[in-house]
Design a protein around this motif. Structure first.
Motif, PDB file in Angstrom:
ATOM      1  N   ARG A 311       0.827  -1.208   0.000  1.00 19.46           N
ATOM      2  CA  ARG A 311       0.000   0.000   0.000  1.00 19.46           C
ATOM      3  C   ARG A 311       0.857   1.252   0.000  1.00 19.46           C
ATOM      4  O   ARG A 311       1.876   1.330   0.713  1.00 19.46           O
ATOM      5  CB  ARG A 311      -0.929  -0.011   1.208  1.00 19.46           C
ATOM      6  CG  ARG A 311      -2.016   1.037   1.158  1.00 19.46           C
ATOM      7  CD  ARG A 311      -3.119   0.741   2.135  1.00 19.46           C
ATOM      8  NE  ARG A 311      -4.162   1.766   2.097  1.00 19.46           N
ATOM      9  CZ  ARG A 311      -5.338   1.647   2.715  1.00 19.46           C
ATOM     10  NH1 ARG A 311      -5.609   0.547   3.415  1.00 19.46           N
ATOM     11  NH2 ARG A 311      -6.235   2.613   2.637  1.00 19.46           N
ATOM     12  N   ILE A 312       0.465   2.238  -0.822  1.00 18.65           N
ATOM     13  CA  ILE A 312       1.264   3.458  -0.968  1.00 18.65           C
ATOM     14  C   ILE A 312       0.430   4.701  -0.634  1.00 18.65           C
ATOM     15  O   ILE A 312      -0.733   4.595  -0.244  1.00 18.65           O
ATOM     16  CB  ILE A 312       1.846   3.573  -2.401  1.00 18.65           C
ATOM     17  CG1 ILE A 312       0.726   3.538  -3.450  1.00 18.65           C
ATOM     18  CG2 ILE A 312       2.848   2.444  -2.646  1.00 18.65           C
ATOM     19  CD1 ILE A 312       1.209   3.761  -4.881  1.00 18.65           C
ATOM     20  N   GLN A 313       1.037   5.863  -0.790  1.00 21.31           N
ATOM     21  CA  GLN A 313       0.437   7.116  -0.327  1.00 21.31           C
ATOM     22  C   GLN A 313      -0.670   7.597  -1.261  1.00 21.31           C
ATOM     23  O   GLN A 313      -0.505   7.616  -2.478  1.00 21.31           O
ATOM     24  CB  GLN A 313       1.513   8.197  -0.236  1.00 21.31           C
ATOM     25  CG  GLN A 313       2.664   7.853   0.697  1.00 21.31           C
ATOM     26  CD  GLN A 313       3.774   8.864   0.634  1.00 21.31           C
ATOM     27  OE1 GLN A 313       3.561  10.042   0.944  1.00 21.31           O
ATOM     28  NE2 GLN A 313       4.959   8.432   0.231  1.00 21.31           N
ATOM     29  N   VAL A 314      -1.774   8.029  -0.641  1.00 20.21           N
ATOM     30  CA  VAL A 314      -2.878   8.661  -1.356  1.00 20.21           C
ATOM     31  C   VAL A 314      -3.143  10.006  -0.684  1.00 20.21           C
ATOM     32  O   VAL A 314      -3.547  10.055   0.484  1.00 20.21           O
ATOM     33  CB  VAL A 314      -4.145   7.786  -1.323  1.00 20.21           C
ATOM     34  CG1 VAL A 314      -5.334   8.538  -1.912  1.00 20.21           C
ATOM     35  CG2 VAL A 314      -3.915   6.478  -2.065  1.00 20.21           C
ATOM     36  N   ASP A 315      -2.892  11.090  -1.395  1.00 22.75           N
ATOM     37  CA  ASP A 315      -3.067  12.435  -0.841  1.00 22.75           C
ATOM     38  C   ASP A 315      -4.233  13.127  -1.547  1.00 22.75           C
ATOM     39  O   ASP A 315      -4.184  13.348  -2.769  1.00 22.75           O
ATOM     40  CB  ASP A 315      -1.794  13.266  -1.021  1.00 22.75           C
ATOM     41  CG  ASP A 315      -0.600  12.666  -0.287  1.00 22.75           C
ATOM     42  OD1 ASP A 315      -0.816  12.110   0.807  1.00 22.75           O
ATOM     43  OD2 ASP A 315       0.531  12.753  -0.813  1.00 22.75           O
ATOM     44  N   VAL A 326      -1.179  10.207  -6.081  1.00 21.50           N
ATOM     45  CA  VAL A 326      -0.771   8.860  -5.673  1.00 21.50           C
ATOM     46  C   VAL A 326       0.726   8.727  -5.909  1.00 21.50           C
ATOM     47  O   VAL A 326       1.216   9.047  -6.997  1.00 21.50           O
ATOM     48  CB  VAL A 326      -1.527   7.782  -6.485  1.00 21.50           C
ATOM     49  CG1 VAL A 326      -1.098   6.385  -6.040  1.00 21.50           C
ATOM     50  CG2 VAL A 326      -3.039   7.955  -6.349  1.00 21.50           C
ATOM     51  N   LYS A 327       1.466   8.265  -4.905  1.00 22.92           N
ATOM     52  CA  LYS A 327       2.908   8.102  -5.074  1.00 22.92           C
ATOM     53  C   LYS A 327       3.418   6.953  -4.221  1.00 22.92           C
ATOM     54  O   LYS A 327       2.869   6.638  -3.161  1.00 22.92           O
ATOM     55  CB  LYS A 327       3.665   9.390  -4.756  1.00 22.92           C
ATOM     56  CG  LYS A 327       3.461   9.942  -3.366  1.00 22.92           C
ATOM     57  CD  LYS A 327       4.221  11.260  -3.211  1.00 22.92           C
ATOM     58  CE  LYS A 327       3.995  11.871  -1.840  1.00 22.92           C
ATOM     59  NZ  LYS A 327       4.725  13.152  -1.688  1.00 22.92           N
ATOM     60  N   ASN A 329       6.002   4.697  -1.837  1.00 18.00           N
ATOM     61  CA  ASN A 329       6.626   4.992  -0.544  1.00 18.00           C
ATOM     62  C   ASN A 329       8.133   5.178  -0.657  1.00 18.00           C
ATOM     63  O   ASN A 329       8.753   5.828   0.174  1.00 18.00           O
ATOM     64  CB  ASN A 329       6.340   3.848   0.433  1.00 18.00           C
ATOM     65  CG  ASN A 329       4.861   3.655   0.676  1.00 18.00           C
ATOM     66  OD1 ASN A 329       4.113   4.626   0.773  1.00 18.00           O
ATOM     67  ND2 ASN A 329       4.422   2.403   0.750  1.00 18.00           N
ATOM     68  N   TYR A 339       0.963   1.246 -10.487  1.00 14.29           N
ATOM     69  CA  TYR A 339       0.177   1.770  -9.387  1.00 14.29           C
ATOM     70  C   TYR A 339      -1.247   1.237  -9.593  1.00 14.29           C
ATOM     71  O   TYR A 339      -1.880   1.522 -10.615  1.00 14.29           O
ATOM     72  CB  TYR A 339       0.122   3.302  -9.410  1.00 14.29           C
ATOM     73  CG  TYR A 339       1.370   4.020  -8.942  1.00 14.29           C
ATOM     74  CD1 TYR A 339       2.521   3.343  -8.565  1.00 14.29           C
ATOM     75  CD2 TYR A 339       1.391   5.417  -8.881  1.00 14.29           C
ATOM     76  CE1 TYR A 339       3.660   4.027  -8.143  1.00 14.29           C
ATOM     77  CE2 TYR A 339       2.516   6.107  -8.459  1.00 14.29           C
ATOM     78  CZ  TYR A 339       3.649   5.407  -8.101  1.00 14.29           C
ATOM     79  OH  TYR A 339       4.779   6.091  -7.694  1.00 14.29           O
TER      80      TYR A 339
END
Length: 371
Positions: A311-315, A326-327, A329, A339
């Motif tokens: 799971r990665i970043q969702v801003d 979405v980016k 880690n 992605y």
């Protein structure tokens, strides 16, 4: 003279009315919320064998389990080209519709998958790299076998002349030369298919699943659909030169995973940036900015994942306009990274809306990665 003029005006208005009616119908189709009745899933297999690389294979037993699941759960198997025609013209498709595709025309598809599909009378599409057929290469289907599968509901599609990387411009090419080479890869492969089989579909499965905006434009100008290998379902608003498919391979082929994939719906996403997935060696963590459209999914439960990172970043940049960054880690590796973003349905338990984006990153020395 006046009557003739009035008649001509009436005819033009009559035609304009129906043109506008068709356009309005298409606009309604594209603006519909994505529900089970206007979305489909395209599955992609390579080898059906225990003797090939697991990254591009499923075992014959697992393939049988997948097909039995489709039958037991009353999915509808349609030809690829029928789905694409329906979606591109705004025609409604039944719920639980699935498409079966096979890249590379490996001999195990003929020996292991074809008998199972033939017995059920199910359509499927095999994508052929034409230079590999009948030229002394091992483990590929023959032209005779390809003609045989056509007699039992199989279609044959274009997987290029030589399985080259479409996105790569060589050091000795300018852009015009690169463009002409890619056009030739597609055109010559299609001509070869036409010489050996009946009515090959006008669909290109991108070698390695790789494409860029420039590659998509070439296909659009040549009037081809384009299939990638990024995950997700298809719907009316799909980019028809970047059509997603769920790749099925060992390690990601359990019945539990299969059920999630085959029941998925398209997450209604517009990618605001980047223009395509090509990443320079200096870009450590690429950012994907997307705009979500309203739909029958829980936007607050949106989750995204990167290949090899979980799971990665969702801003959330703008909650009202549904704009999200979405980016990953950490730095993504050279090669292909996806992605994948999902959100659960509001009304259908266990159903997820799904979108995937493919990155292609150069090595640290600025050269292309090796396969």
């Amino acid at each position: 003279m006046g009557i003739r003029c009035n008649v001509l005006i009436f005819i033009r208005l009559f035609c304009l009315y129906f043109a506008l009616s068709d356009a309005a119908h298409a606009m309604r189709a594209y603006s519909e919320p994505v529900l089970s009745g206007n979305s489909a899933v395209i599955l992609m297999y390579h080898h059906v064998s225990t003797e090939s690389h697991p990254d591009t294979s499923v075992s014959p037993d697992v393939f049988k389990q997948h097909m039995q699941f489709i039958e037991d759960n009353e999915y509808i198997v349609w030809p690829l080209i029928k789905i694409l025609m329906y979606l591109s013209t705004g025609k409604r498709i039944p719920p639980k519709t699935v498409v079966l595709t096979f890249d590379d025309a490996y001999s195990s598809v003929y020996s292991e998958a074809f008998p199972i599909l033939k017995d059920r009378g199910w359509p499927f599409t095999v994508f052929v790299t034409t230079n590999y057929i009948g030229e002394g290469y091992r483990n590929f289907m023959s032209w005779q076998q390809l003609r045989e599968i056509q007699r039992y509901g199989g279609d044959v599609g274009n997987h290029s002349l030589s399985h080259t990387h479409f996105v790569r411009q060589t050091s000795t090419e300018n852009e015009i030369q690169w463009r002409q080479r890619i056009i030739n890869e597609i055109h010559q492969a299609q001509l070869t298919l036409q010489q050996h089989v009946k009515n090959p579909v006008r669909v290109v499965a991108y070698p390695y699943g790789e494409y860029s905006n420039k590659v998509k434009n070439i296909l659009r100008e040549m009037n081809y659909f384009g299939l990638g290998q990024q995950s997700g379902a298809v719907s009316y608003s799909t980019d028809f030169q970047a059509i997603p498919r769920f790749s099925i391979a060992t390690g990601f082929d359990s019945i539990e995973d299969f059920e999630i994939k085959i029941s998925s719906l398209r997450l209604p996403v517009t990618v605001l940036s980047p223009l395509d997935g090509l990443v320079s060696k200096d870009e450590a963590i690429p950012v994907m900015r997307i705009k979500l459209s309203p739909g029958n999914y829980k936007k607050e439960a949106l989750a995204c994942y990167a290949s090899g990172q979980g799971r990665i970043q969702v801003d959330w940049i703008d909650h009202r306009k549904l704009i999200v960054d979405v980016k990953a880690n950490k730095t993504i590796k050279a090669g292909r990274t996806k992605y994948n973003c999902t959100a659960p349905s509001k009304t259908e338990a266990g159903v997820f809306y799904w979108f995937s984006f493919l990155w292609m990153k150069l090595q640290d020395d600025g050269e292309w990665y090796r396969e």
